[in-house]
Design a protein around this motif. Structure first.
Motif, PDB file in Angstrom:
ATOM      1  N   THR A 159       0.841  -1.195   0.000  1.00  0.00           N
ATOM      2  CA  THR A 159       0.000   0.000   0.000  1.00  0.00           C
ATOM      3  C   THR A 159       0.876   1.245   0.000  1.00  0.00           C
ATOM      4  OG1 THR A 159      -1.740  -1.148   1.222  1.00  0.00           O
ATOM      5  CG2 THR A 159      -1.792   1.251   1.255  1.00  0.00           C
ATOM      6  N   LEU A 160       0.508   2.224  -0.826  1.00  0.00           N
ATOM      7  CA  LEU A 160       1.218   3.499  -0.849  1.00  0.00           C
ATOM      8  C   LEU A 160       0.792   4.300   0.372  1.00  0.00           C
ATOM      9  CD1 LEU A 160       3.170   5.323  -2.450  1.00  0.00           C
ATOM     10  CD2 LEU A 160       1.167   6.295  -3.596  1.00  0.00           C
ATOM     11  N   ALA A 161       1.703   4.484   1.302  1.00  0.00           N
ATOM     12  CA  ALA A 161       1.402   5.158   2.561  1.00  0.00           C
ATOM     13  C   ALA A 161       1.439   6.679   2.378  1.00  0.00           C
ATOM     14  CB  ALA A 161       2.411   4.728   3.628  1.00  0.00           C
ATOM     15  N   PRO A 162       0.847   7.426   3.325  1.00  0.00           N
ATOM     16  CA  PRO A 162       0.920   8.887   3.255  1.00  0.00           C
ATOM     17  C   PRO A 162       2.359   9.366   3.143  1.00  0.00           C
ATOM     18  CG  PRO A 162      -0.667   8.211   4.920  1.00  0.00           C
ATOM     19  CD  PRO A 162       0.013   6.961   4.451  1.00  0.00           C
ATOM     20  N   GLY A 163       2.552  10.419   2.372  1.00  0.00           N
ATOM     21  CA  GLY A 163       3.895  10.939   2.150  1.00  0.00           C
ATOM     22  C   GLY A 163       4.631  10.227   1.035  1.00  0.00           C
ATOM     23  N   GLY A 164       3.926   9.356   0.302  1.00  0.00           N
ATOM     24  CA  GLY A 164       4.560   8.664  -0.813  1.00  0.00           C
ATOM     25  C   GLY A 164       5.485   7.549  -0.407  1.00  0.00           C
ATOM     26  N   ILE A 166       6.583   3.679   0.538  1.00  0.00           N
ATOM     27  CA  ILE A 166       6.240   2.313   0.139  1.00  0.00           C
ATOM     28  C   ILE A 166       7.184   1.356   0.864  1.00  0.00           C
ATOM     29  CG2 ILE A 166       7.729   2.396  -1.893  1.00  0.00           C
ATOM     30  CD1 ILE A 166       4.367   0.578  -1.773  1.00  0.00           C
ATOM     31  N   LEU A 167       6.642   0.250   1.346  1.00  0.00           N
ATOM     32  CA  LEU A 167       7.459  -0.760   2.019  1.00  0.00           C
ATOM     33  C   LEU A 167       8.093  -1.668   0.978  1.00  0.00           C
ATOM     34  CD1 LEU A 167       8.311  -2.211   4.671  1.00  0.00           C
ATOM     35  CD2 LEU A 167       6.219  -3.549   4.471  1.00  0.00           C
ATOM     36  N   ILE A 206      16.722   3.864   1.886  1.00  0.00           N
ATOM     37  CA  ILE A 206      15.952   2.791   2.514  1.00  0.00           C
ATOM     38  C   ILE A 206      15.967   3.031   4.021  1.00  0.00           C
ATOM     39  CG2 ILE A 206      15.764   0.312   2.920  1.00  0.00           C
ATOM     40  CD1 ILE A 206      17.322  -0.100   0.292  1.00  0.00           C
ATOM     41  N   GLY A 207      14.781   3.308   4.590  1.00  0.00           N
ATOM     42  CA  GLY A 207      14.686   3.624   6.007  1.00  0.00           C
ATOM     43  C   GLY A 207      14.796   2.391   6.884  1.00  0.00           C
ATOM     44  N   GLY A 208      14.824   2.630   8.209  1.00  0.00           N
ATOM     45  CA  GLY A 208      14.977   1.548   9.161  1.00  0.00           C
ATOM     46  C   GLY A 208      13.831   0.553   9.150  1.00  0.00           C
ATOM     47  N   LEU A 209      12.641   0.976   8.696  1.00  0.00           N
ATOM     48  CA  LEU A 209      11.487   0.077   8.596  1.00  0.00           C
ATOM     49  C   LEU A 209      11.291  -0.411   7.170  1.00  0.00           C
ATOM     50  CD1 LEU A 209       8.920   1.926  10.886  1.00  0.00           C
ATOM     51  CD2 LEU A 209      10.185  -0.155  11.396  1.00  0.00           C
ATOM     52  N   LEU A 211      11.097   1.374   4.600  1.00  0.00           N
ATOM     53  CA  LEU A 211      10.239   2.300   3.860  1.00  0.00           C
ATOM     54  C   LEU A 211      11.080   3.183   2.956  1.00  0.00           C
ATOM     55  CD1 LEU A 211       7.817   3.409   6.724  1.00  0.00           C
ATOM     56  CD2 LEU A 211       7.169   2.122   4.685  1.00  0.00           C
ATOM     57  N   VAL A 212      10.603   3.397   1.743  1.00  0.00           N
ATOM     58  CA  VAL A 212      11.268   4.287   0.783  1.00  0.00           C
ATOM     59  C   VAL A 212      10.248   5.326   0.339  1.00  0.00           C
ATOM     60  CG1 VAL A 212      12.330   4.441  -1.500  1.00  0.00           C
ATOM     61  CG2 VAL A 212      12.864   2.511  -0.017  1.00  0.00           C
ATOM     62  N   ARG A 213      10.644   6.589   0.377  1.00  0.00           N
ATOM     63  CA  ARG A 213       9.751   7.664  -0.059  1.00  0.00           C
ATOM     64  C   ARG A 213       9.928   7.880  -1.570  1.00  0.00           C
ATOM     65  NH1 ARG A 213       7.532  12.025   2.779  1.00  0.00           N
ATOM     66  NH2 ARG A 213       9.026  11.763   4.499  1.00  0.00           N
ATOM     67  N   LEU A 214       8.891   7.584  -2.339  1.00  0.00           N
ATOM     68  CA  LEU A 214       8.955   7.760  -3.789  1.00  0.00           C
ATOM     69  C   LEU A 214       8.836   9.236  -4.143  1.00  0.00           C
ATOM     70  CD1 LEU A 214       6.598   4.823  -4.890  1.00  0.00           C
ATOM     71  CD2 LEU A 214       9.097   4.824  -4.757  1.00  0.00           C
ATOM     72  N   PRO A 215       9.462   9.670  -5.255  1.00  0.00           N
ATOM     73  CA  PRO A 215       9.408  11.080  -5.640  1.00  0.00           C
ATOM     74  C   PRO A 215       7.967  11.546  -5.852  1.00  0.00           C
ATOM     75  CG  PRO A 215      11.115   9.924  -6.877  1.00  0.00           C
ATOM     76  CD  PRO A 215      10.324   8.880  -6.158  1.00  0.00           C
TER      77      PRO A 215
END
Length: 283
Positions: A159-164, A166-167, A206-209, A211-215
């Motif tokens: 699911t695309l999470a708020p703020g763009g 993605i896991l 790549i964050g600690g969880l 998660l990557v914020r897509l542009p």
């Protein structure tokens, strides 16, 4: 509002994203100093749950604090000095954290607040619980089509999470030789999906969880919206990660991710195990 949703006095998130768990709660849960916890996030309703787990990613420091990762704070919309309410969650044998003094539950199927039970952070109303007593699960299993995505075999539906955000699971980015903190660069494919490749000075982290914020500009150009289902897959031929809108995807249980689907209600898939659990909740 029931006692299950009453929060304790608020605690403040400090500059290092640390939050103090009240000693009364720690004593009741038998959480001693340096015990480790795992975290479950509900991005839709903006709360997280902490549960004790051996070798979990979070640890209680000598002052009774846990450090919430920057990625998770961003996903929740929390900032240092925010008031975070902490309550005991007896069902999960842990605590729930939220910015709101009261959490208003709503049914995952219809949004009703007439809640009968809760499974894996998801609330089910009395009406939809009652439907399970009338269902022939085996018949429904036989009629459901298992749809796969031929363009991206082996894709994980996220699911695309708020703020763009993605896991991206480690078993995918590890194939690029990356680990948490690794960097990627993104580019648009002519067929309207995003490709991620490893790059030492890439703009994505790549964050600690995981998660990557897509542009943001790419998401806007593709017309993707929050909570859209996206297929994330590793393209072995081109050594990159592909992310595309999951118009067709393999159904997964909303509670546990199992593909052993028994029923679909209001577009939400439920496996046979959790149909059985919901029937028990009804009794």
């Amino acid at each position: 509002m029931s006692n299950a949703h009453r929060f304790s006095s608020p605690n403040f998130l400090d500059e290092q994203n640390r939050l103090r768990i009240p000693p009364g709660l720690r004593k009741q849960l038998k959480w001693e100093t340096e015990c480790t916890l795992t975290v479950f996030a509900n991005l839709k309703h903006k709360f997280i749950e902490l549960v004790r787990q051996e070798n979990g990613p979070l640890i209680i420091d000598p002052y009774g604090r846990v450090q919430i990762t920057v990625d998770l704070c961003d996903a929740m919309g929390w900032d240092p000095a925010d008031q975070i309410y902490v309550k005991l969650n007896k069902q999960a044998n842990g605590v729930t954290l939220s910015m709101y003094e009261k959490y208003d539950p709503s049914c995952v199927f219809c949004g009703s607040d007439d809640i009968a039970t809760r499974v894996n952070l998801l609330d089910i109303c009395k009406y939809h619980i009652s439907q399970f007593t009338e269902m022939d699960c085996q018949l429904l299993v036989n009629t459901i089509k298992k749809i796969s995505n031929p363009q991206f075999p082996g894709a994980k539906i996220m699911t695309l999470a708020p703020g763009g955000r993605i896991l991206i699971f480690s078993d995918i980015y590890n194939k690029l030789g990356l680990s948490p903190g690794g960097r990627l660069t993104a580019r648009m494919h002519p067929n309207n999906y995003i490709e991620l490749t490893a790059k030492e000075d890439g703009e994505l982290v790549i964050g600690g969880l995981d998660l990557v914020r897509l542009p943001k500009e790419m998401i806007t150009q593709l017309g993707w919206e929050e909570y859209d289902k996206l297929a994330v897959a590793f393209d072995e031929n081109n050594n990159l990660i592909s992310i595309t809108l999951a118009d067709k995807y393999k159904p997964e249980c909303v509670f546990c991710g199992s593909d052993d689907i028994a029923v679909t209600l209001q577009g939400v898939d439920i496996c046979r195990h959790h149909v059985s659990e919901l029937k028990k909740s009804r009794r």
